[in-house]
Design a protein around this motif. Structure first.
Motif, short mmCIF file in Angstrom:
data_model
loop_
_atom_site.label_atom_id
_atom_site.label_comp_id
_atom_site.label_asym_id
_atom_site.label_seq_id
_atom_site.Cartn_x
_atom_site.Cartn_y
_atom_site.Cartn_z
N VAL A 153 0.83 -1.20 0.00
CA VAL A 153 0.00 0.00 0.00
C VAL A 153 0.86 1.25 0.00
O VAL A 153 0.52 2.26 -0.63
N VAL A 154 2.00 1.21 0.67
CA VAL A 154 2.90 2.36 0.68
C VAL A 154 3.57 2.52 -0.68
O VAL A 154 3.88 3.64 -1.08
N GLY A 155 3.75 1.43 -1.39
CA GLY A 155 4.32 1.53 -2.72
C GLY A 155 3.44 2.31 -3.69
O GLY A 155 3.94 2.95 -4.61
N LEU A 156 2.14 2.27 -3.46
CA LEU A 156 1.21 3.02 -4.31
C LEU A 156 0.89 4.41 -3.77
O LEU A 156 0.39 5.26 -4.49
N LEU A 157 1.18 4.63 -2.49
CA LEU A 157 0.79 5.89 -1.85
C LEU A 157 1.45 7.13 -2.48
O LEU A 157 0.77 8.14 -2.67
N PRO A 158 2.75 7.12 -2.82
CA PRO A 158 3.34 8.32 -3.42
C PRO A 158 2.64 8.75 -4.71
O PRO A 158 2.35 9.94 -4.89
N LEU A 159 2.38 7.80 -5.59
CA LEU A 159 1.72 8.14 -6.85
C LEU A 159 0.30 8.61 -6.60
O LEU A 159 -0.16 9.60 -7.21
#
Length: 324
Positions: free
Chosen positions: A115-121
């Protein structure tokens, strides 16, 4: 659109801010604090049930924030700020902690890093839609590449299987991105620690009620890990982490700051290995290098284009300016 919205939208937080000297290290410190959240939550669940842990986390953080606000004799925000503060409170203080804590009952800390991998985008997209900012194409290309690297690595790390907690994780992703965006906008007109403080205080009645309801129904088995986990998610992740994060966003922009979080899943994997004994793939060094390259490109691209073509002056119309 109100005059206040226009002032916030025209502020430099959409892409870049007035100075990189302090903004990048502050936002980076926030990322380090956030990267410890999942392992600390797993520790906290050793002593508390999920609802009790979230309620106590919010309660302790709100009391800490309220103490700072009282000590600083901070005036109550204007009425127009309470709507955005409610979004910050609902997304970052309540929504993200609750949904991720529920997910971590069935997911590992490493898997939850997806979930953090998608959070920046997602945060950059929210910021673009909310503020009308237009980062350059190089920024979006690097942001997409970084998200792809993190997602591929973390999914491979977790064996490529979806867990029962993934719906919670994706919901957490959306509410957290909304909270980050609104908090970043507010941090252009009031100091970042006050954004965090008032959002936490806004949640205090819910935190008190939640603690009173949850503790009698969920067993409590106090352990050293459980207490340390609770203290960190309350004081470290929720208060200190959000304070430096919003202050950093106010200086370098929501979009640029969000891309620093590309490093967060990899840091979480390190802490999960050290604190929880979860296995880390041998591909981690290569993924780390790729992510760092993507972060460098987003930071360089973000500096090249200021929102509205202006540099920050430290004040926006109707605001109180940004503390430096």
């Amino acid at each position: 659109m109100t005059a206040q919205d226009s002032a916030i939208q025209a502020s430099p937080i959409a892409v870049g801010g007035r100075s990189d000297r302090g903004g990048v290290p502050l936002a980076g410190l926030g990322v380090v604090a956030f990267s410890l959240t999942f392992p600390s939550t797993v520790w906290g669940l050793e002593s508390f049930g999920p609802w009790s842990l979230v309620a106590l986390r919010s309660l302790l953080a709100a009391l800490l924030a309220g103490g700072f606000l009282l000590a600083g004799r901070v005036t109550v925000p204007d009425r127009r700020h309470w709507g955005p503060l409610a979004v910050v409170a609902g997304g970052v203080v309540i929504g993200f902690p609750l949904l991720t804590t529920l997910a971590l009952q069935t997911s590992t800390s490493s898997h939850a890093a997806v979930v953090v991998g998608l959070l920046p985008l997602t945060t950059a997209l929210f910021a673009a839609l909310r503020t009308g900012s237009r980062p350059p194409r190089a920024f979006w290309a690097a942001a997409l590449a970084g998200a792809a690297v993190v997602i591929l690595f973390t999914v491979q790390q977790s064996g490529g299987a979806l867990s029962g907690g993934d719906l919670y994780l994706f919901g957490a992703l959306l509410v957290c991105a909304a909270g980050y965006t609104e908090g970043g906008r507010l941090a252009s007109v009031m100091p970042g620690w006050q954004v965090v403080g008032w959002a936490l205080v806004l949640c205090l009645p819910l935190a008190v009620a939640g603690t009173a309801l949850a503790l009698p129904f969920e067993p409590v088995h106090l352990t050293a890990h459980g207490i340390v986990g609770l203290v960190w998610v309350a004081a470290g992740s929720t208060f200190l982490g959000l304070y430096v994060w919003y202050r950093g966003m106010a200086e370098i922009g929501v979009a640029r700051a969000s891309q620093l979080q590309l490093a967060q899943p990899l840091l979480t994997l390190v802490w999960s290995f050290l604190a929880l004994g979860e296995q880390v793939s041998a591909a981690a060094p290569a993924a780390a290098v790729a992510v760092l390259v993507c972060i460098a490109v987003t930071q360089r691209a973000g500096r090249g284009k200021r929102a509205g073509g202006t540099r920050a002056t430290g004040r926006t119309g109707g605001g109180t300016g940004i503390e430096s």
